[in-house]
Design an enzyme around this catalytic site. Sequence first.
Site, PDB file in Angstrom:
ATOM      1  N   GLN A   1      -4.918  -1.193   9.703  1.00  0.00           N
ATOM      2  CA  GLN A   1      -4.849  -2.534   9.126  1.00  0.00           C
ATOM      3  C   GLN A   1      -5.486  -3.562  10.070  1.00  0.00           C
ATOM      4  O   GLN A   1      -5.128  -3.639  11.241  1.00  0.00           O
ATOM      5  CB  GLN A   1      -3.379  -2.892   8.845  1.00  0.00           C
ATOM      6  CG  GLN A   1      -3.172  -4.217   8.133  1.00  0.00           C
ATOM      7  CD  GLN A   1      -3.711  -4.224   6.705  1.00  0.00           C
ATOM      8  OE1 GLN A   1      -3.518  -3.266   5.948  1.00  0.00           O
ATOM      9  NE2 GLN A   1      -4.397  -5.287   6.345  1.00  0.00           N
TER      10      GLN A   1
ATOM     11  N   ASP B   1     -11.344   3.134   4.199  1.00  0.00           N
ATOM     12  CA  ASP B   1     -11.784   1.735   4.107  1.00  0.00           C
ATOM     13  C   ASP B   1     -13.317   1.642   4.044  1.00  0.00           C
ATOM     14  O   ASP B   1     -13.863   0.598   3.699  1.00  0.00           O
ATOM     15  CB  ASP B   1     -11.296   0.950   5.343  1.00  0.00           C
ATOM     16  CG  ASP B   1     -10.162  -0.013   5.004  1.00  0.00           C
ATOM     17  OD1 ASP B   1      -9.954  -0.304   3.804  1.00  0.00           O
ATOM     18  OD2 ASP B   1      -9.494  -0.487   5.943  1.00  0.00           O
TER      19      ASP B   1
ATOM     20  N   LYS C   1       0.847  -1.210   0.000  1.00  0.00           N
ATOM     21  CA  LYS C   1       0.000   0.000   0.000  1.00  0.00           C
ATOM     22  C   LYS C   1       0.874   1.249   0.000  1.00  0.00           C
ATOM     23  O   LYS C   1       0.629   2.199  -0.747  1.00  0.00           O
ATOM     24  CB  LYS C   1      -0.918   0.014   1.236  1.00  0.00           C
ATOM     25  CG  LYS C   1      -2.122  -0.894   1.090  1.00  0.00           C
ATOM     26  CD  LYS C   1      -2.869  -1.109   2.390  1.00  0.00           C
ATOM     27  CE  LYS C   1      -3.946  -2.161   2.195  1.00  0.00           C
ATOM     28  NZ  LYS C   1      -4.554  -2.632   3.452  1.00  0.00           N
TER      29      LYS C   1
END
Length: 296
Positions: free
Chosen positions: A98, A121, A54
């Site tokens: 994460q 997200d 990422k």
Amino acid sequence: MTAQIIDGKAFAARVRAKVASHVSRLKDDHGITPGLAVVLVGEDPASQVYVRSKGKMTTEVGMESFEHRLDADTSQEELLALVDRLNNDPTVHGILVQLPLPDHLNSELVINSIDPAKDVDGFHISNVGLLGTGQKSMVPCTPLGSLMMLRDHLGSLSGLEAVVIGRSNIVGKPMAQLLLGDSCTVTICHSRTKDLQEVVRRADIVVAAVGRPEMVPGSWIKPGATVIDVGINRVPNGEKTRLVGDCEFDSCAEVAGAITPVPGGVGPMTIACLLANTVTACCRANDLPEPEGLTA
Ligand code: NDP
């Protein structure tokens, strides 16, 4: 029939190029560099790989990447304090924590402490509610990438029968909401669904997000249907392992009109959509027009 293979790798490269060109316009015209902060707690090897890739892709499209690696024994208070700092940092437009977090941390509480406008997200309860009520929101990356590929392949989705297998909060449910938003007739299946194959057989669009290797055979697929295989499963392959999806690729490809492969289908779109969400969040934060084609 032999299905057209939907090349997620090539599609994701096109999305990243679009993001990069928008980033460069934001820099040149407004002096703004979109920034994405990724928080990793602990040393889960898979998560470390995701976070590294990422970070690399974030800088490749010209955005600022902020990585925060915290020890596995980081307390809830310390993590919440970091999220609070990032919420208040004007150089950070997107925040991603994460998952999975170590067991002693409350993931829901942490996710819901992220500023919804920076929740790239799309997991914050506010964004879930906005998506569910058809309002502008941050959309979870994997379903967003799947929707982009479906729109690109099929054009209008209006009136099509869509079957989503899986009802998780990160894939199945938001996918179903997006398909509903595009006026599909949507059925969501799960482990208690009776006669799954009969339900799948009537679908013009099948999205499989289960996590069971090659569970859906070609005999379940309606001829000409579009199959989006979200599953990522590692199975033994001699001495090594290989990745397979939730659909049995060869038999499904004989019947379907189009299908995403695993690997190389939905997977690459997920990070591309994370970058797309970050540039969208940056535009919204600065009251600037959003890039076209990068949101739902
Ligand atoms: P979850 O485990 O959270 O959800 C799986 C869903 O599948 C559940 O709703 C479950 O039903 C349902 N299910 C399980 N067994 C069956 C069955 N026999 N028949 C019908 N439904 C069943 O998984 P995720 O949604 O997080 O992920 C799904 C897959 O997608 C995984 O392989 C994951 O690795 C992959 N994935 C890929 C991503 C990508 O970037 N390509 C990103 C995210 C996930 P129930 O609710 O009843 O238990």
